[in-house]
Design a protein around this motif. Structure first.
Motif, PDB file in Angstrom:
ATOM      1  N   ASP A  87       0.867  -1.178   0.000  1.00 50.52           N
ATOM      2  CA  ASP A  87       0.000   0.000   0.000  1.00 50.52           C
ATOM      3  C   ASP A  87       0.903   1.228   0.000  1.00 50.52           C
ATOM      4  OD1 ASP A  87      -1.928   1.946   0.346  1.00 50.52           O
ATOM      5  OD2 ASP A  87      -2.352   1.410   2.438  1.00 50.52           O
ATOM      6  N   LEU A  88       0.867   2.011  -1.077  1.00 48.76           N
ATOM      7  CA  LEU A  88       1.755   3.167  -1.187  1.00 48.76           C
ATOM      8  C   LEU A  88       1.578   4.150  -0.039  1.00 48.76           C
ATOM      9  CD1 LEU A  88       1.762   4.025  -5.000  1.00 48.76           C
ATOM     10  CD2 LEU A  88       3.373   2.643  -3.695  1.00 48.76           C
ATOM     11  N   LYS A  89       0.363   4.246   0.498  1.00 46.85           N
ATOM     12  CA  LYS A  89       0.105   5.176   1.597  1.00 46.85           C
ATOM     13  C   LYS A  89       0.846   4.779   2.865  1.00 46.85           C
ATOM     14  CE  LYS A  89      -4.401   6.299  -0.220  1.00 46.85           C
ATOM     15  NZ  LYS A  89      -5.812   6.006  -0.146  1.00 46.85           N
ATOM     16  N   SER A  90       1.232   3.507   2.964  1.00 45.59           N
ATOM     17  CA  SER A  90       1.934   3.045   4.168  1.00 45.59           C
ATOM     18  C   SER A  90       3.439   3.327   4.110  1.00 45.59           C
ATOM     19  CB  SER A  90       1.708   1.541   4.356  1.00 45.59           C
ATOM     20  OG  SER A  90       2.396   0.809   3.351  1.00 45.59           O
ATOM     21  N   GLU A  93       7.204   9.243   2.980  1.00 48.01           N
ATOM     22  CA  GLU A  93       7.265  10.197   1.857  1.00 48.01           C
ATOM     23  C   GLU A  93       8.558  10.072   1.064  1.00 48.01           C
ATOM     24  OE1 GLU A  93       6.850  14.670   2.063  1.00 48.01           O
ATOM     25  OE2 GLU A  93       5.166  13.995   3.318  1.00 48.01           O
ATOM     26  N   PRO A 115       7.066   7.458  -3.006  1.00 48.08           N
ATOM     27  CA  PRO A 115       5.782   7.038  -3.571  1.00 48.08           C
ATOM     28  C   PRO A 115       5.083   8.194  -4.290  1.00 48.08           C
ATOM     29  CG  PRO A 115       5.896   6.609  -1.190  1.00 48.08           C
ATOM     30  CD  PRO A 115       7.079   7.441  -1.557  1.00 48.08           C
ATOM     31  N   ASP A 116       4.525   7.914  -5.453  1.00 45.47           N
ATOM     32  CA  ASP A 116       3.711   8.875  -6.208  1.00 45.47           C
ATOM     33  C   ASP A 116       2.276   8.362  -6.141  1.00 45.47           C
ATOM     34  OD1 ASP A 116       2.346  10.450  -8.017  1.00 45.47           O
ATOM     35  OD2 ASP A 116       3.851  10.255  -9.609  1.00 45.47           O
ATOM     36  N   LEU A 117       1.534   8.813  -5.122  1.00 45.25           N
ATOM     37  CA  LEU A 117       0.183   8.316  -4.884  1.00 45.25           C
ATOM     38  C   LEU A 117      -0.763   8.651  -6.032  1.00 45.25           C
ATOM     39  CD1 LEU A 117      -0.133   9.259  -1.104  1.00 45.25           C
ATOM     40  CD2 LEU A 117       0.531   7.069  -2.092  1.00 45.25           C
ATOM     41  N   LYS A 118      -0.608   9.838  -6.592  1.00 48.60           N
ATOM     42  CA  LYS A 118      -1.506  10.285  -7.664  1.00 48.60           C
ATOM     43  C   LYS A 118      -1.431   9.364  -8.886  1.00 48.60           C
ATOM     44  CE  LYS A 118      -2.444  14.345 -10.518  1.00 48.60           C
ATOM     45  NZ  LYS A 118      -2.003  15.709 -10.824  1.00 48.60           N
ATOM     46  N   ASN A 120      -0.034   6.165  -8.834  1.00 49.62           N
ATOM     47  CA  ASN A 120       0.146   4.780  -8.393  1.00 49.62           C
ATOM     48  C   ASN A 120       1.491   4.240  -8.883  1.00 49.62           C
ATOM     49  OD1 ASN A 120      -0.800   2.569  -6.884  1.00 49.62           O
ATOM     50  ND2 ASN A 120      -1.380   1.509  -8.763  1.00 49.62           N
TER      51      ASN A 120
END
Length: 151
Positions: A87-90, A93, A115-118, A120
Motif C-alpha cells: 500500500d503506497l500510503k503506508s 514520503e 511514492p507517487d500516490l496520484k 500509483n
C-alpha cells in the motif's frame, strides 16, 4: 573483505546489491583500468521491484586498496519484476532504499524511494552525497504499479 565491511556499514533495512561483470573504459598498462560496473538490488520494502545501477569506477593503484574516490557518474533503472502488493500510503514520503560507499572518505551513492500516490507509482532517485561537498549528479527511474498476470 572490503565488500563485507561495506555491507556491515550499509545498515539494516537497506538493499544488498548483486554485482555483475564490469566493463573497462580505459587502458592503463601499469595499473587497473577505469571501469563501469553494474549492480542489481531488490527493493527491501517493496517486493516485486528490482533496480539496476551502473557506476563509473576510477582505476589506478588506489582501486585495489579501496582508496579511490569514484566519480559521481551513474545511472539507475527500476522495474516491476513481479506482483506488488504494498500500500503506497503506508510507505514514508521519502526513504533510502539503497546506499553504497564510493570513497573511503564519506562519499556515497544513495537511492531513495518516493511514492507517487496520484499516479500509483514508485519513483527512485539516485544521488551522490558527500559530507562536505555534495554533487548535483542524479538519476531517476519510475515504476508504475500494474496488475501482474497470475500463473
Amino acid at each position: 573483505m572490503l565488500a563485507s565491511w561495506i555491507v556491515a556499514l550499509a545498515g539494516p533495512g537497506l538493499a544488498q546489491a548483486e554485482d555483475f561483470e564490469c566493463v573497462s573504459t580505459t587502458l592503463r598498462i601499469l595499473s587497473p583500468n577505469d571501469r563501469v560496473c553494474i549492480s542489481e538490488f531488490d527493493d527491501p520494502k517493496v517486493r516485486g521491484v528490482s533496480c539496476y545501477i551502473s557506476q563509473a569506477r576510477k582505476g589506478g593503484w588506489g582501486q585495489p586498496l579501496g582508496l579511490n574516490e569514484d566519480p559521481s557518474n551513474f545511472s539507475v533503472t527500476c522495474r516491476q519484476m513481479g506482483p506488488i502488493s504494498v500500500d503506497l500510503k503506508s510507505l514514508p514520503e521519502r526513504e533510502e532504499a539503497f546506499t553504497e560507499k564510493t570513497s573511503i572518505f564519506f562519499k556515497k551513492t544513495r537511492i531513495y524511494r518516493i511514492p507517487d500516490l496520484k499516479r500509483n507509482a514508485l519513483v527512485y532517485l539516485a544521488i551522490s552525497s558527500k559530507i562536505i561537498d555534495g554533487s548535483p549528479a542524479n538519476a531517476v527511474s519510475a515504476v508504475p504499479i500494474l496488475p501482474w498476470p497470475s500463473e
